[in-house]
Design a protein around this motif. Structure first.
Motif, PDB file in Angstrom:
ATOM      1  N   LYS A   1       0.896  -1.210  -0.064  1.00  0.00           N
ATOM      2  CA  LYS A   1       0.002  -0.007   0.041  1.00  0.00           C
ATOM      3  C   LYS A   1       0.849   1.346   0.197  1.00  0.00           C
ATOM      4  CE  LYS A   1      -4.099  -1.781  -0.245  1.00  0.00           C
ATOM      5  NZ  LYS A   1      -5.071  -1.350  -1.109  1.00  0.00           N
TER       6      LYS A   1
ATOM      7  N   ASN B   1      -3.249  -1.153   6.296  1.00  0.00           N
ATOM      8  CA  ASN B   1      -1.823  -0.798   5.503  1.00  0.00           C
ATOM      9  C   ASN B   1      -1.865   0.503   4.749  1.00  0.00           C
ATOM     10  OD1 ASN B   1      -0.448  -3.031   6.629  1.00  0.00           O
ATOM     11  ND2 ASN B   1      -1.470  -4.294   5.063  1.00  0.00           N
TER      12      ASN B   1
ATOM     13  N   SER C   1      -8.548  -6.961  -2.101  1.00  0.00           N
ATOM     14  CA  SER C   1      -9.419  -6.455  -1.238  1.00  0.00           C
ATOM     15  C   SER C   1     -10.001  -5.287  -2.143  1.00  0.00           C
ATOM     16  CB  SER C   1      -8.773  -5.693  -0.240  1.00  0.00           C
ATOM     17  OG  SER C   1      -9.698  -4.881   0.719  1.00  0.00           O
ATOM     18  N   THR C   2      -9.652  -4.025  -2.438  1.00  0.00           N
ATOM     19  CA  THR C   2      -9.905  -3.146  -3.536  1.00  0.00           C
ATOM     20  C   THR C   2     -10.042  -3.800  -4.692  1.00  0.00           C
ATOM     21  OG1 THR C   2      -7.926  -1.948  -3.902  1.00  0.00           O
ATOM     22  CG2 THR C   2      -9.086  -1.188  -2.200  1.00  0.00           C
ATOM     23  N   GLY C   3      -8.984  -4.639  -5.068  1.00  0.00           N
ATOM     24  CA  GLY C   3      -9.005  -5.298  -6.110  1.00  0.00           C
ATOM     25  C   GLY C   3      -7.732  -4.445  -6.953  1.00  0.00           C
TER      26      GLY C   3
ATOM     27  N   THR D   1      -4.528  -4.071  -6.732  1.00  0.00           N
ATOM     28  CA  THR D   1      -3.175  -4.840  -6.952  1.00  0.00           C
ATOM     29  C   THR D   1      -3.279  -5.711  -7.986  1.00  0.00           C
ATOM     30  OG1 THR D   1      -2.910  -4.492  -4.348  1.00  0.00           O
ATOM     31  CG2 THR D   1      -1.142  -5.823  -5.741  1.00  0.00           C
TER      32      THR D   1
ATOM     33  N   SER E   1      -2.803 -12.164   4.739  1.00  0.00           N
ATOM     34  CA  SER E   1      -3.281 -12.371   3.356  1.00  0.00           C
ATOM     35  C   SER E   1      -1.913 -13.034   2.546  1.00  0.00           C
ATOM     36  CB  SER E   1      -3.415 -11.049   2.440  1.00  0.00           C
ATOM     37  OG  SER E   1      -2.292 -10.416   2.177  1.00  0.00           O
TER      38      SER E   1
ATOM     39  N   ALA F   1       1.698  -9.146   0.432  1.00  0.00           N
ATOM     40  CA  ALA F   1       1.285  -7.889   0.275  1.00  0.00           C
ATOM     41  C   ALA F   1       1.705  -7.204   1.767  1.00  0.00           C
ATOM     42  CB  ALA F   1      -0.132  -7.640   0.207  1.00  0.00           C
TER      43      ALA F   1
HETATM   44  C1  PLP Z   1      -2.379  -7.310   3.640  1.00  0.00           C
HETATM   45  C2  PLP Z   1      -2.939  -6.889   2.522  1.00  0.00           C
HETATM   46  N1  PLP Z   1      -3.191  -7.870   1.514  1.00  0.00           N
HETATM   47  C3  PLP Z   1      -3.935  -7.777   0.308  1.00  0.00           C
HETATM   48  C4  PLP Z   1      -4.655  -6.388   0.185  1.00  0.00           C
HETATM   49  C5  PLP Z   1      -5.293  -6.277  -1.168  1.00  0.00           C
HETATM   50  O1  PLP Z   1      -4.678  -5.090  -1.785  1.00  0.00           O
HETATM   51  P1  PLP Z   1      -6.138  -4.391  -2.785  1.00  0.00           P
HETATM   52  O2  PLP Z   1      -6.699  -3.596  -2.084  1.00  0.00           O
HETATM   53  O3  PLP Z   1      -5.030  -3.755  -3.853  1.00  0.00           O
HETATM   54  O4  PLP Z   1      -6.894  -5.639  -3.506  1.00  0.00           O
HETATM   55  C6  PLP Z   1      -4.390  -5.522   1.014  1.00  0.00           C
HETATM   56  C7  PLP Z   1      -5.091  -4.224   1.007  1.00  0.00           C
HETATM   57  O5  PLP Z   1      -5.065  -3.416   1.861  1.00  0.00           O
HETATM   58  C8  PLP Z   1      -3.780  -5.627   2.249  1.00  0.00           C
HETATM   59  O6  PLP Z   1      -3.461  -4.725   3.423  1.00  0.00           O
END
Ligand code: PLP
Length: 346
Positions: free
Chosen positions: A54, A84, A192-194, A196, A279, A305
Motif C-alpha cells: 500500500k 496498511n 481487497s479493493t482489487g 493490486t 493475506s 502484500a
Molecule cells: C495485507 C493486504 N493484502 C492484500 C490487500 C489487497 O490489496 P488491494 O486492495 O489492492 O486488493 C491489502 C489491501 O489493503 C492488504 O492490506
C-alpha cells in the motif's frame, strides 16, 4: 526501519527514506507438495517503507490528487482503511506536510494503529458492523459524512481512483516480470479493493498472456461474489465488489479460511525465517492447492502484500490464536512440507 525511528528522522532523511519505495525482494522458498519439489517465489512487499504494497498505492493516490490540483496545505486527506493504506498515507502525508485522517475499524491491527498514531495521523474508529458482517460500508459512510461537512476533507478513494491499479500496472507488475527473467507461469494475488490484482494483471495480460493469474480472497468476503460471512483475516477481503476487477483480469479465484492462512504464516516463519502477514499466508495456501492439481507449473510467484510484524499481537501470538479458537498445532495440509534449508532469513 521501525516506525518510531522513521518518525524521529529529520524531514530530508524522511524524504530520502520515502524514495526507497519499490524494488522489493523476491525470495524463493522450497516446498514439497505430495512428494514433488516446488519453488515458490515470494514477492516481499513488506520491504516497502511502512511495510506493505500500500506504500505504492498511497504514493500514486496522493500524486494523482496533486497533479489534478486538488490539494493545498490546508487539505485534510481522508481514507477508509483496514490499516496498511492508513500507515502508508500517514507516512507520505507527514513527508509532504498534509494532515491525514484515517477511518479504521476494530479489525485494524494494533500495530497499524500504532504506526498511524506515531506518524501523526488522526484516527477515527467506526464500530458498527455493516449488513455483510464487515465494517467497510460503515467506514465509507463516515468518510462521506466528513467530506460533506467541509471542503477541506479530500478523499483519496482507494476503491475507485484509477491511480490505485495504475501504479501496480506500471511498477509492481514489471518489477516481478524482470526479477523472474520474464518466466512466470502463475501469479497469486490477494484482493481487497482489487487494485493490486487488476494492475499487475493488466501488465501481464499484455506482456506475458500465458501467465495464469489467480485471485485469492478470504472466505466470508464478497469480492468474487461469494456469500458474506465472518472472517478475521485483515487486509484481504471486502464487504463489496471491486470497482477495478473485470472477469478477464484473473483466470480463476480461490477462497482461503482464517485457520489455513494463519497456519501457513506460522509455518513459513518457523521454517524459513520469512515473516509475512495473513493475506500472504492465504496466497501461499492458495498456491499450494493449485500446485496439487497443476503439476506442470514451474515458475510461481506469490505476492506477499505485507510483513508479519503487523501481526505480532495476533497471528504470531499464541495466546491470541488460542483465544480465537485456533489450534497452535494445526500445521500444514497433509503432504505439504516446507524445506527450511533453502531460504534465507529476512
Ligand atoms: C495485507 C493486504 N493484502 C492484500 C490487500 C489487497 O490489496 P488491494 O486492495 O489492492 O486488493 C491489502 C489491501 O489493503 C492488504 O492490506
Amino acid at each position: 526501519m521501525d516506525v518510531h525511528s522513521i518518525a524521529k528522522l529529520p524531514l530530508f532523511e524522511m524524504q530520502k527514506f520515502a524514495q526507497t519505495l519499490g524494488n522489493t525482494p523476491l525470495k524463493p522458498i522450497q516446498l514439497r507438495v505430495d512428494g514433488r519439489p516446488h519453488t515458490l517465489h515470494l514477492k516481499l512487499e513488506g520491504a516497502n517503507p511502512t511495510g506493505s504494497a500500500k506504500d505504492r498505492t498511497g504514493k500514486s493516490l496522493i500524486e494523482t490528487l496533486e497533479a489534478q490540483g486538488r490539494l493545498s496545505q490546508s487539505s485534510i486527506l481522508v481514507e477508509s482503511t483496514s490499516g496498511n493504506l492508513g500507515a502508508a498515507l500517514s507516512f507520505l502525508c507527514k513527508v509532504k506536510g498534509y494532515c491525514f485522517l484515517a477511518v479504521v475499524d476494530p479489525k485494524t491491527t494494533h500495530e497499524n494503529i500504532e504506526k498511524m498514531r506515531v506518524l501523526g495521523a488522526e484516527i477515527e474508529m467506526v464500530t458498527k458492523q455493516d449488513q455483510t458482517g464487515g465494517y467497510l460500508l460503515s467506514r465509507l459512510e463516515r468518510v462521506q459524512a466528513l467530506c460533506q461537512s467541509s471542503q477541506r476533507y479530500i478523499w483519496t478513494n482507494q476503491y475507485e481512483n484509477l491511480a490505485n491499479p495504475i501504479i501496480h500496472q506500471h511498477d509492481t507488475g514489471p518489477e516481478i516480470y524482470r526479477q523472474m527473467n520474464s518466466q512466470v507461469d502463475a501469479l497469486f494475488i490477494a484482493v481487497s479493493t482489487g487494485g493490486t490484482l487488476a494492475g499487475i494483471s493488466r501488465f501481464f495480460r499484455k506482456k506475458s498472456p500465458q501467465t495464469r493469474i489467480i485471485g485469492v480472497d478470504a472466505r466470508g468476503s464478497v469480492v468474487f461474489g461469494a456469500p458474506p460471512g465472518p472472517r478475521l483475516l485483515a487486509g484481504i477481503g471486502s464487504s463489496r465488489r471491486s470497482s477495478f476487477l473485470t472477469r478477464s483480469d484473473y483466470d480463476e479465484y480461490t477462497l482461503v479460511g482464517d485457520e489455513e492462512a494463519f497456519a501457513f504464516c506460522r509455518a513459513v516463519f518457523a521454517m524459513t525465517g520469512i515473516c509475512v502477514g495473513g493475506s500472504s499466508g492465504a496466497v501461499i495456501a492458495a498456491c499450494v492447492r493449485y500446485l496439487r492439481t497443476h503439476q506442470d507449473i514451474r515458475n510461481v510467484v506469490c505476492l506477499c502484500a505485507d510483513r508479519g510484524t503487523n501481526y505480532t499481537s495476533s497471528i504470531f501470538d499464541d495466546q491470541w490464536m488460542t483465544s480465537h479458537g485456533f489450534s497452535l498445532h494445526a500445521g500444514l495440509p497433509d503432504g505439504v512440507q516446507i524445506d527450511e534449508r533453502a531460504s534465507s532469513l529476512w
